[in-house]
Scaffold this active site. Structure first.
Site, PDB file in Angstrom:
ATOM      1  N   ASP A  32     -12.265  -8.839   4.495  1.00  0.00           N
ATOM      2  CA  ASP A  32     -13.561  -8.867   3.807  1.00  0.00           C
ATOM      3  C   ASP A  32     -14.137 -10.277   3.816  1.00  0.00           C
ATOM      4  O   ASP A  32     -15.335 -10.484   4.031  1.00  0.00           O
ATOM      5  CB  ASP A  32     -13.430  -8.407   2.343  1.00  0.00           C
ATOM      6  CG  ASP A  32     -13.703  -6.917   2.168  1.00  0.00           C
ATOM      7  OD1 ASP A  32     -13.473  -6.165   3.137  1.00  0.00           O
ATOM      8  OD2 ASP A  32     -14.129  -6.505   1.076  1.00  0.00           O
TER       9      ASP A  32
ATOM     10  N   ASP B  99      -6.343  -6.853   4.133  1.00  0.00           N
ATOM     11  CA  ASP B  99      -7.473  -6.203   3.452  1.00  0.00           C
ATOM     12  C   ASP B  99      -8.379  -7.265   2.847  1.00  0.00           C
ATOM     13  O   ASP B  99      -9.590  -7.257   3.029  1.00  0.00           O
ATOM     14  CB  ASP B  99      -6.942  -5.262   2.363  1.00  0.00           C
ATOM     15  CG  ASP B  99      -8.072  -4.618   1.586  1.00  0.00           C
ATOM     16  OD1 ASP B  99      -9.030  -4.150   2.223  1.00  0.00           O
ATOM     17  OD2 ASP B  99      -7.993  -4.585   0.336  1.00  0.00           O
TER      18      ASP B  99
ATOM     19  N   ASP C  36      -2.948 -18.200   0.814  1.00  0.00           N
ATOM     20  CA  ASP C  36      -3.937 -18.869  -0.050  1.00  0.00           C
ATOM     21  C   ASP C  36      -4.667 -19.961   0.729  1.00  0.00           C
ATOM     22  O   ASP C  36      -5.887 -20.096   0.674  1.00  0.00           O
ATOM     23  CB  ASP C  36      -3.284 -19.425  -1.332  1.00  0.00           C
ATOM     24  CG  ASP C  36      -2.031 -20.237  -1.070  1.00  0.00           C
ATOM     25  OD1 ASP C  36      -1.475 -20.177   0.054  1.00  0.00           O
ATOM     26  OD2 ASP C  36      -1.577 -20.948  -1.991  1.00  0.00           O
TER      27      ASP C  36
ATOM     28  N   LYS D  85       3.160 -15.369   2.880  1.00  0.00           N
ATOM     29  CA  LYS D  85       3.363 -16.100   1.630  1.00  0.00           C
ATOM     30  C   LYS D  85       4.862 -16.384   1.535  1.00  0.00           C
ATOM     31  O   LYS D  85       5.536 -16.014   0.568  1.00  0.00           O
ATOM     32  CB  LYS D  85       2.848 -15.256   0.446  1.00  0.00           C
ATOM     33  CG  LYS D  85       2.814 -15.971  -0.885  1.00  0.00           C
ATOM     34  CD  LYS D  85       1.764 -17.073  -0.987  1.00  0.00           C
ATOM     35  CE  LYS D  85       1.892 -17.819  -2.316  1.00  0.00           C
ATOM     36  NZ  LYS D  85       1.009 -19.008  -2.379  1.00  0.00           N
TER      37      LYS D  85
ATOM     38  N   TYR E 233       0.829  -1.214   0.000  1.00  0.00           N
ATOM     39  CA  TYR E 233       0.000   0.000   0.000  1.00  0.00           C
ATOM     40  C   TYR E 233       0.865   1.267   0.000  1.00  0.00           C
ATOM     41  O   TYR E 233       0.433   2.312  -0.460  1.00  0.00           O
ATOM     42  CB  TYR E 233      -0.899   0.038   1.241  1.00  0.00           C
ATOM     43  CG  TYR E 233      -2.220  -0.655   1.083  1.00  0.00           C
ATOM     44  CD1 TYR E 233      -2.287  -1.977   0.684  1.00  0.00           C
ATOM     45  CD2 TYR E 233      -3.407   0.022   1.337  1.00  0.00           C
ATOM     46  CE1 TYR E 233      -3.504  -2.614   0.554  1.00  0.00           C
ATOM     47  CE2 TYR E 233      -4.629  -0.606   1.210  1.00  0.00           C
ATOM     48  CZ  TYR E 233      -4.672  -1.927   0.813  1.00  0.00           C
ATOM     49  OH  TYR E 233      -5.881  -2.549   0.686  1.00  0.00           O
TER      50      TYR E 233
HETATM   51  C1  IPM Z   1     -10.393  -1.140   3.942  1.00  0.00           C
HETATM   52  C2  IPM Z   1     -10.645  -0.564   2.582  1.00  0.00           C
HETATM   53  C3  IPM Z   1      -9.493   0.349   2.205  1.00  0.00           C
HETATM   54  C4  IPM Z   1      -8.219  -0.490   2.193  1.00  0.00           C
HETATM   55  C5  IPM Z   1      -9.660   1.094   0.872  1.00  0.00           C
HETATM   56  C6  IPM Z   1     -10.949   1.884   0.844  1.00  0.00           C
HETATM   57  C7  IPM Z   1      -8.488   1.959   0.551  1.00  0.00           C
HETATM   58  O1  IPM Z   1     -10.825  -1.568   1.648  1.00  0.00           O
HETATM   59  O2  IPM Z   1     -10.269  -0.362   4.906  1.00  0.00           O
HETATM   60  O3  IPM Z   1     -10.323  -2.364   4.057  1.00  0.00           O
HETATM   61  O4  IPM Z   1      -7.904  -1.120   1.183  1.00  0.00           O
HETATM   62  O5  IPM Z   1      -7.528  -0.515   3.211  1.00  0.00           O
HETATM   63 MG    MG Z   2     -10.883  -3.505   2.467  1.00  0.00          MG
END
Ligand code: IPM
Ligand code: MG
Length: 368
Positions: A261, A257, A233, A200, A143
Site C-alpha cells: 500500500d 500487505d 521498519d 524483522k 494471515y
Molecule cells: C490486499 C488486501 C487484502 C490483504 C485484504 C482485503 C484481506 O489488503 O490484497 O492487500 O490483506 O491481503
Molecule cells: Mg492490502
C-alpha cells in the site's frame, strides 16, 4: 484462434463496473492477437455471503480451478463489516481462494506513469525512475497461522484480571520461504538483477529463518543477483526516501500487505496498481485497491488497475507479451492525452477530460 477460460469474480462495490471494462479490453486485444476469452462468472465476498451464506462458495473455487485464469475485481463493504468471529466476512473469500489455489506469489509492480507524476504526494525528484516489483508471500505467515480468542480463567490474568485474550501466529516453513525466494530471484534476473529481502530478523524468529533461507538459495543458485536485507521498519522509511533504488522487493505476507500500500501511494493513486497472484496452476489477477463502496454504482470508478491486471494475465498466464505491451501502451497513451477518472484528476485537469468508468475503458480500447 486459442480460447481461454476465465473465471470472472466481480465481487462487491465497484467490482462489477470495473471488471466489465477489463473484459472489454481483453476482448478487443484478443481479437487483434488471435485469442478469445470465455467467461464464467462466480460469486465471492459480500455478495456471496448474501446469496450463499459464505464468502467463498465451493462452486466458485471449482470454477476457478477449472479455468485458465481468474480475474477478480474487489470484495468487501460496510454492510459486512464485523469483528464478530462467528460471522462470515468478505475478505475470507479472498484469503480462501488464495489458499485454495495455493497462490503463494503475489506480484505488485509499482511504476510511475509520467503523465501522473504530479499525482504523487512525494517530490518529483524522489519518485523519478521508480520501477519496483513487490513480491509478497501470499499463503503463509500470520494471515494463516493459528489464532484464537478466549477468556482468561477467573483471576488468571495479571493482577488477578480475567479479560479476553487473543493471539495470531506468524509461522513459516522452510519450503514456503524457499519457493517465494526463488520467484524473487527469477523476477530480478528479468529486471535489474537486484533483490531486497525485507524482514524483522532483529526481533522475530520467523524472520531469522526467512533471512537464512533467502541467503542459502541466493548463494547456491543465484549468486549473480545482488541481494540486500532490510528491516521492515527501515524499509517503510527507505520506500519514501529512495524508492527508485529498489528493484525486486521480497517479503512475508503481512509486511508485504503494508508495504505494498505504501509503495502504491508512490504513484499517487491506488487506482493504478495491478497485481498477479501465482501458484503452480491457475493464477489470479486483481487490482490492488479495494471495493470503494462510497462510489459504487456511480460509474466514476477508475478501471485502469483492473485493465492493467488483464495486462498481467496476458503476460503471466498466456504468454501474450505483445498483447500485454499493447494494453500498457494504450493506457499510457490515454493518460498522456490527458484523460482522467476523478481519482487521478487534479485542479489542472479540464472538466471535459474527466471521464467515467465506461468511457475510460472505451478510450483504452480505441488506443489499442
Ligand atoms: C490486499 C488486501 C487484502 C490483504 C485484504 C482485503 C484481506 O489488503 O490484497 O492487500 O490483506 O491481503
Ligand atoms: Mg492490502
Amino acid at each position: 484462434m486459442t480460447t481461454y477460460k476465465i473465471c470472472l469474480l466481480p465481487g462487491d462495490g465497484i467490482g462489477p463496473e470495473i471488471i466489465a471494462e477489463g473484459c472489454k479490453v481483453l476482448d478487443a486485444v484478443g481479437a487483434k492477437y488471435g485469442a478469445s476469452f470465455e467467461y464464467t462468472e462466480a460469486a465471492i465476498g459480500g455478495c456471496a455471503i448474501d446469496e450463499f451464506g459464505t464468502a467463498l462458495p465451493d462452486e466458485t473455487l471449482a470454477v476457478a480451478k477449472a479455468s485458465d485464469a481468474v480475474l477478480l475485481a474487489a470484495v468487501g463493504g460496510p454492510k459486512w463489516d464485523t469483528t464478530d468471529p462467528e460471522r462470515p466476512r468478505p475478505e475470507q473469500g479472498l484469503l480462501g481462494i488464495r489458499k485454495g489455489l495455493e497462490l503463494y506469489t503475489n506480484l505488485r509492480p509499482v511504476q510511475i506513469f509520467s503523465a501522473l507524476s504530479e499525482a504523487s504526494t512525494l517530490k518529483p525528484e524522489v519518485i523519478d525512475g521508480v520501477d519496483l516489483m513487490m513480491v509478497r508471500e501470499l499463503t503463509g505467515g500470520v494471515y494463516f497461522g493459528m489464532r484464537e480468542r478466549f477468556y482468561d480463567e477467573e483471576g488468571a490474568g495479571p493482577n488477578g484480571s480475567n479479560g479476553q485474550r487473543a493471539y495470531d501466529t506468524m509461522e513459516y516453513r522452510e519450503y514456503e520461504i524457499d519457493r517465494i525466494a526463488r520467484q524473487a530471484f527469477e523476477a530480478a534476473r528479468k529486471r535489474r538483477n537486484k533483490v531486497t529481502s525485507v524482514d524483522k530478523a532483529n526481533v522475530l524468529e520467523s524472520s531469522r529463518l526467512w533471512r537464512e533461507i533467502v541467503h542459502a538459495i541466493h548463494d547456491k543458485e543465484y549468486p549473480d543477483v545482488e541481494l540486500e536485507d532490510i528491516l521492515v521498519d527501515n524499509c517503510a522509511m527507505q520506500l519514501i526516501t529512495r524508492p527508485a533504488d529498489f528493484d525486486v522487493m521480497v517479503t512475508e505476507n503481512m509486511f508485504g500487505d503494508i508495504l505494498s500500500d505504501e509503495a502504491a501511494q508512490l504513484t499517487g493513486s491506488l487506482g493504478m496498481l495491478a497485481s498477479a497472484s501465482l501458484g503452480d496452476s491457475t493464477a489470479l489477477y486483481e487490482p490492488s485497491h479495494g471495493s470503494a463502496p462510497d462510489i459504487a454504482g456511480k460509474g466514476i470508478a477508475n478501471p485502469l488497475a483492473q485493465i492493467l491486471s488483464c495486462e498481467m494475465m496476458l503476460r503471466y498466464s498466456f504468454d501474450m507479451q505483445d498483447a500485454a505491451d499493447d494494453i500498457r501502451r494504450a493506457v499510457t497513451a490515454v493518460l498522456d492525452a490527458g484523460w482522467r477518472t476523478g481519482d487521478i484528476a487534479d485542479a489542472a485537469t479540464p472538466a471535459d477530460k474527466v471521464v467515467g468508468t465506461v468511457r475510460m475503458g472505451d478510450l483504452v480500447v480505441e488506443n489499442l
